[in-house]
Scaffold this motif. Sequence first.
Motif, PDB file in Angstrom:
ATOM      1  N   GLU A 155       0.830  -1.209   0.000  1.00 40.62           N
ATOM      2  CA  GLU A 155       0.000   0.000   0.000  1.00 40.62           C
ATOM      3  C   GLU A 155       0.863   1.256   0.000  1.00 40.62           C
ATOM      4  O   GLU A 155       0.535   2.247  -0.657  1.00 40.62           O
ATOM      5  N   GLY A 165     -13.592 -14.019  -0.802  1.00 40.73           N
ATOM      6  CA  GLY A 165     -13.173 -12.765  -0.202  1.00 40.73           C
ATOM      7  C   GLY A 165     -13.577 -11.537  -0.989  1.00 40.73           C
ATOM      8  O   GLY A 165     -13.794 -11.601  -2.211  1.00 40.73           O
ATOM      9  N   THR A 198     -12.531  -7.193  -1.115  1.00 46.81           N
ATOM     10  CA  THR A 198     -11.716  -6.068  -0.651  1.00 46.81           C
ATOM     11  C   THR A 198     -12.177  -4.805  -1.367  1.00 46.81           C
ATOM     12  O   THR A 198     -12.433  -4.830  -2.567  1.00 46.81           O
ATOM     13  N   LYS A 254     -10.975  -0.870  -2.058  1.00 46.96           N
ATOM     14  CA  LYS A 254      -9.825   0.024  -1.997  1.00 46.96           C
ATOM     15  C   LYS A 254     -10.145   1.347  -2.680  1.00 46.96           C
ATOM     16  O   LYS A 254     -11.031   1.426  -3.528  1.00 46.96           O
ATOM     17  N   THR A 275      -6.561   0.366   1.392  1.00 49.77           N
ATOM     18  CA  THR A 275      -7.619  -0.586   1.709  1.00 49.77           C
ATOM     19  C   THR A 275      -8.607   0.034   2.692  1.00 49.77           C
ATOM     20  O   THR A 275      -8.227   0.453   3.786  1.00 49.77           O
ATOM     21  N   GLY A 278     -11.869  -5.082   4.049  1.00 55.31           N
ATOM     22  CA  GLY A 278     -11.568  -6.388   3.483  1.00 55.31           C
ATOM     23  C   GLY A 278     -11.976  -7.482   4.447  1.00 55.31           C
ATOM     24  O   GLY A 278     -11.799  -7.362   5.664  1.00 55.31           O
ATOM     25  N   SER A 279     -12.552  -8.552   3.919  1.00 54.71           N
ATOM     26  CA  SER A 279     -12.937  -9.678   4.760  1.00 54.71           C
ATOM     27  C   SER A 279     -13.172 -10.885   3.855  1.00 54.71           C
ATOM     28  O   SER A 279     -13.156 -10.773   2.620  1.00 54.71           O
ATOM     29  N   ASN A 280     -13.361 -12.042   4.473  1.00 58.57           N
ATOM     30  CA  ASN A 280     -13.635 -13.252   3.692  1.00 58.57           C
ATOM     31  C   ASN A 280     -14.496 -14.198   4.500  1.00 58.57           C
ATOM     32  O   ASN A 280     -14.726 -13.996   5.699  1.00 58.57           O
ATOM     33  N   SER A 325     -12.341  -5.790  -5.275  1.00 54.77           N
ATOM     34  CA  SER A 325     -11.583  -6.994  -5.619  1.00 54.77           C
ATOM     35  C   SER A 325     -12.309  -8.200  -5.053  1.00 54.77           C
ATOM     36  O   SER A 325     -12.792  -8.173  -3.912  1.00 54.77           O
ATOM     37  N   ARG A 364      -8.334 -14.837  -8.393  1.00 54.73           N
ATOM     38  CA  ARG A 364      -8.385 -13.546  -7.714  1.00 54.73           C
ATOM     39  C   ARG A 364      -8.450 -12.451  -8.762  1.00 54.73           C
ATOM     40  O   ARG A 364      -7.624 -12.414  -9.675  1.00 54.73           O
ATOM     41  N   TYR A 396      -8.259  -8.628  -8.865  1.00 49.85           N
ATOM     42  CA  TYR A 396      -7.932  -7.414  -8.127  1.00 49.85           C
ATOM     43  C   TYR A 396      -8.348  -6.174  -8.907  1.00 49.85           C
ATOM     44  O   TYR A 396      -8.131  -6.097 -10.118  1.00 49.85           O
TER      45      TYR A 396
END
Length: 464
Positions: A235, A364, A366, A368, A374, A377-379, A416, A432, A434
Amino acid sequence: MLPSASGGFRKLERGLRMSSDDIAIRISNLSKCYFIYDRSQDRLKQYLYPRLQKLMGRQPKNYFREFWALRDISLEVKKGEIVGIIGRNGSGKSTLLQIICGILTQTSGTFETKGRVAALLELGSGFNPEFTGRENVYMNGAIIGLSKEEIDARFDDITAFADIGEFIEQPIKMYSSGMVVRLAFAVSACVEPDILIVDEALAVGDAKFQAKCFRRFEELVSRGATILFVTHSTEQVVRHCDWALLLDKGQIVMRGHSRDIVNAYLDMLFGVERVKRPDSDLKTKNLQIAGNAQNISRFETDKFENRAGYNTYEFRWGNHDAEIFDFCISSGGNLNVTRIETGQPVIMTIWVKFHRRVELPIYGLTIKTPDGVTVFGSNSRDFDNGPLFLAGERGICKVSFTLRNQHLGAGEYLLSFGVAEEQAGEIVPLDRRYDAVCLQVLNHSSRAFGLVDCSMNVEVTAVS
């Protein structure tokens, strides 16, 4: 490059041809080789035997193996730029910085720096633990090339920035790691260098000190200083660097826009190849997937990339055992929206196709900002009753992320999505995506600014 209102840096245009006066650091075909000896006696053999073999007219034999820490590194850094250098451990980042600082000597190649170079390398490097903080300040200043009078003029600024109080008169060996890095950074940043080199040292400091350091970066850059910044914080690279380069096995793998380099670095860390896009000649089979309140039709040809809000600059990787092939953002009773209102619940739905049985998939999300910060974010693994989908050999599932108390601040955000699998304690990315979806948040109920709207209420009461 100048500080921006958002807290990052406004990027300089780099379309113009750089003159030699614009270059702060120029590196050409730089390489560094180390000799690796399997046994201690091989060092003595290497010192004696090749010379004897030459006298006897024989071909000299080497008793070492070559390890190339750097291979043919070439780059130019302009004055006033912040350049991020990232890579896995052992990729050659620290070796490169140490050569630029003059600590190490290159095996081949050349480099040129213009102006005074100050470096913040390994924790405590350049400090004598038996000396007091004051004595180390003067010693480091002398190494950089400052006279005693120049250090005297800057000493109050250095101690104020370090903010270690009376410990400035105590030996360094009594300092905590945080105090050491505070003093080291203060010395390096307050001597007004033309080139500042920082090698992961800021990771030791707390959040308050890191913010202070980045404000100092802004001040130095506004005066035309150049900064080389090595960190594992992706980041920070995205937010603060003009551009970045990725090192691996002593070579430059990629250079360019910070976000692209960070995504490539994350890809490299997970050790999987980027997902290849499937062929476009897919069947047009209609998939009826039941929602909580309604049925939403999905066609295999009407895919993720065709949805409103899709970001063509997404970065996608995984082992291709599963694919996120569609998404839908719904809010306020509307489907496939690209704008939402602060305070309104939002459902972010993805459709995942499994190509094999996955026992414990992890889903998940996210959120941003465009500059890489960020926000959330979590899953599914974060919840005790998380949705674990036991796929068959082949199967499709729908995953809905519901944000019931969504209070994002007005602005643009990037979403994401990801699906991964846990194997023997390791997280293996299946797919994934992003920065895959652009979402705009509107706030018609408040003039609040920032990343979140906390629904602040103000009350003023007369007390006298």
